[in-house]
Motif scaffolding. Structure first.
Motif, PDB file in Angstrom:
ATOM      1  N   TRP A 161      34.040  -2.632  -0.947  1.00  0.00           N
ATOM      2  CA  TRP A 161      34.073  -2.056   0.387  1.00  0.00           C
ATOM      3  C   TRP A 161      33.567  -0.615   0.337  1.00  0.00           C
ATOM      4  N   VAL A 162      33.141  -0.136   1.510  1.00  0.00           N
ATOM      5  CA  VAL A 162      32.666   1.240   1.653  1.00  0.00           C
ATOM      6  C   VAL A 162      33.215   1.760   2.975  1.00  0.00           C
TER       7      VAL A 162
ATOM      8  N   HIS B 144      34.970  16.817   3.856  1.00  0.00           N
ATOM      9  CA  HIS B 144      33.555  17.014   3.506  1.00  0.00           C
ATOM     10  C   HIS B 144      33.312  18.354   2.840  1.00  0.00           C
ATOM     11  N   VAL B 145      34.139  19.357   3.097  1.00  0.00           N
ATOM     12  CA  VAL B 145      33.935  20.691   2.529  1.00  0.00           C
ATOM     13  C   VAL B 145      34.392  20.783   1.082  1.00  0.00           C
ATOM     14  N   LEU B 146      35.150  19.807   0.601  1.00  0.00           N
ATOM     15  CA  LEU B 146      35.623  19.824  -0.778  1.00  0.00           C
ATOM     16  C   LEU B 146      34.464  19.556  -1.733  1.00  0.00           C
ATOM     17  N   GLU B 147      34.505  20.164  -2.885  1.00  0.00           N
ATOM     18  CA  GLU B 147      33.474  19.952  -3.900  1.00  0.00           C
ATOM     19  C   GLU B 147      33.621  18.544  -4.474  1.00  0.00           C
ATOM     20  N   PRO B 148      32.603  17.691  -4.330  1.00  0.00           N
ATOM     21  CA  PRO B 148      32.733  16.309  -4.799  1.00  0.00           C
ATOM     22  C   PRO B 148      32.650  16.143  -6.308  1.00  0.00           C
ATOM     23  N   GLY B 149      32.092  17.135  -7.020  1.00  0.00           N
ATOM     24  CA  GLY B 149      31.893  16.961  -8.454  1.00  0.00           C
ATOM     25  C   GLY B 149      30.929  15.815  -8.684  1.00  0.00           C
ATOM     26  N   GLU B 150      31.302  14.886  -9.531  1.00  0.00           N
ATOM     27  CA  GLU B 150      30.456  13.722  -9.801  1.00  0.00           C
ATOM     28  C   GLU B 150      30.751  12.561  -8.858  1.00  0.00           C
ATOM     29  N   ASN B 151      31.803  12.675  -8.073  1.00  0.00           N
ATOM     30  CA  ASN B 151      32.177  11.598  -7.163  1.00  0.00           C
ATOM     31  C   ASN B 151      31.257  11.564  -5.956  1.00  0.00           C
ATOM     32  N   GLY B 152      31.022  10.377  -5.450  1.00  0.00           N
ATOM     33  CA  GLY B 152      30.216  10.231  -4.254  1.00  0.00           C
ATOM     34  C   GLY B 152      31.043  10.469  -3.008  1.00  0.00           C
ATOM     35  N   ILE B 153      30.380  11.001  -1.987  1.00  0.00           N
ATOM     36  CA  ILE B 153      31.028  11.197  -0.693  1.00  0.00           C
ATOM     37  C   ILE B 153      30.184  10.509   0.362  1.00  0.00           C
TER      38      ILE B 153
ATOM     39  N   LYS C  18      16.868  13.671   1.041  1.00  0.00           N
ATOM     40  CA  LYS C  18      16.076  14.526   1.919  1.00  0.00           C
ATOM     41  C   LYS C  18      16.905  15.735   2.314  1.00  0.00           C
ATOM     42  N   GLU C  19      16.444  16.896   1.916  1.00  0.00           N
ATOM     43  CA  GLU C  19      17.090  18.166   2.269  1.00  0.00           C
ATOM     44  C   GLU C  19      18.557  18.207   1.843  1.00  0.00           C
ATOM     45  N   GLY C  20      18.860  17.689   0.656  1.00  0.00           N
ATOM     46  CA  GLY C  20      20.211  17.757   0.113  1.00  0.00           C
ATOM     47  C   GLY C  20      21.170  16.700   0.611  1.00  0.00           C
ATOM     48  N   VAL C  21      20.719  15.838   1.514  1.00  0.00           N
ATOM     49  CA  VAL C  21      21.560  14.738   2.000  1.00  0.00           C
ATOM     50  C   VAL C  21      20.925  13.429   1.541  1.00  0.00           C
ATOM     51  N   GLU C  22      21.724  12.604   0.890  1.00  0.00           N
ATOM     52  CA  GLU C  22      21.228  11.301   0.442  1.00  0.00           C
ATOM     53  C   GLU C  22      21.513  10.250   1.503  1.00  0.00           C
ATOM     54  N   THR C  23      20.582   9.331   1.651  1.00  0.00           N
ATOM     55  CA  THR C  23      20.761   8.206   2.560  1.00  0.00           C
ATOM     56  C   THR C  23      20.511   6.924   1.792  1.00  0.00           C
ATOM     57  N   LEU C  24      21.504   6.066   1.797  1.00  0.00           N
ATOM     58  CA  LEU C  24      21.396   4.752   1.174  1.00  0.00           C
ATOM     59  C   LEU C  24      21.132   3.764   2.295  1.00  0.00           C
ATOM     60  N   ARG C  25      19.981   3.130   2.257  1.00  0.00           N
ATOM     61  CA  ARG C  25      19.602   2.163   3.294  1.00  0.00           C
ATOM     62  C   ARG C  25      19.717   0.753   2.741  1.00  0.00           C
TER      63      ARG C  25
ATOM     64  N   LEU D 276      25.280   9.530  -4.029  1.00  0.00           N
ATOM     65  CA  LEU D 276      25.357   8.099  -3.712  1.00  0.00           C
ATOM     66  C   LEU D 276      24.680   7.211  -4.757  1.00  0.00           C
ATOM     67  N   ARG D 277      24.112   7.803  -5.791  1.00  0.00           N
ATOM     68  CA  ARG D 277      23.424   6.997  -6.815  1.00  0.00           C
ATOM     69  C   ARG D 277      24.357   5.987  -7.473  1.00  0.00           C
ATOM     70  N   SER D 278      25.589   6.388  -7.768  1.00  0.00           N
ATOM     71  CA  SER D 278      26.524   5.451  -8.405  1.00  0.00           C
ATOM     72  C   SER D 278      26.843   4.281  -7.469  1.00  0.00           C
ATOM     73  N   LEU D 279      26.913   4.532  -6.176  1.00  0.00           N
ATOM     74  CA  LEU D 279      27.123   3.455  -5.208  1.00  0.00           C
ATOM     75  C   LEU D 279      25.908   2.527  -5.182  1.00  0.00           C
ATOM     76  N   PHE D 280      24.724   3.119  -5.206  1.00  0.00           N
ATOM     77  CA  PHE D 280      23.481   2.349  -5.238  1.00  0.00           C
ATOM     78  C   PHE D 280      23.431   1.429  -6.460  1.00  0.00           C
ATOM     79  N   LEU D 281      23.773   1.977  -7.632  1.00  0.00           N
ATOM     80  CA  LEU D 281      23.760   1.178  -8.863  1.00  0.00           C
ATOM     81  C   LEU D 281      24.854   0.111  -8.852  1.00  0.00           C
ATOM     82  N   ALA D 282      26.002   0.414  -8.272  1.00  0.00           N
ATOM     83  CA  ALA D 282      27.080  -0.581  -8.173  1.00  0.00           C
ATOM     84  C   ALA D 282      26.671  -1.729  -7.251  1.00  0.00           C
ATOM     85  N   LEU D 283      25.934  -1.423  -6.193  1.00  0.00           N
ATOM     86  CA  LEU D 283      25.433  -2.486  -5.307  1.00  0.00           C
ATOM     87  C   LEU D 283      24.480  -3.405  -6.068  1.00  0.00           C
TER      88      LEU D 283
END
Length: 83
Positions: A53-54, A62-71, A17-24, A39-46
């Motif tokens: 751990w998370v 937070h200002v660093l470019e995450p690339g493909e990594n989840g933040i 939603k609006e560029g921020v992902e929420t994993l519930r 966060l999709r990779s975290l979702f699939l790993a779950l």
């Protein structure tokens, strides 16, 4: 620090939603909301029971470019029985 066994995981959903992902994550006694980016990779790993751990990343990173990594920017835990 909190521990939630996979056996108590009822369901999980990923919302963008609006560029921020929420994993519930809904556990039998608590609801967990993880906010961040990529966060999709975290979702699939779950789904594969592969997450040990998370934790949230310190705000100064937070200002660093995450690339493909989840933040993970925040984690909120609520009692499942509360409104």
């Amino acid at each position: 620090m909190r521990l939630f066994p996979y056996q108590h995981l009822v369901n999980a959903s990923l919302i963008d939603k609006e560029g921020v992902e929420t994993l519930r994550l809904a556990f039998s006694s608590h609801d967990v909301e993880i906010a961040g980016h990529n966060l999709r990779s975290l979702f699939l790993a779950l789904q594969d029971f592969a997450v040990k751990w998370v934790r949230s990343m310190p705000e100064r990173y937070h200002v660093l470019e995450p690339g493909e990594n989840g933040i993970v920017s925040s984690i909120r835990i609520h009692d499942a029985n509360s409104p």
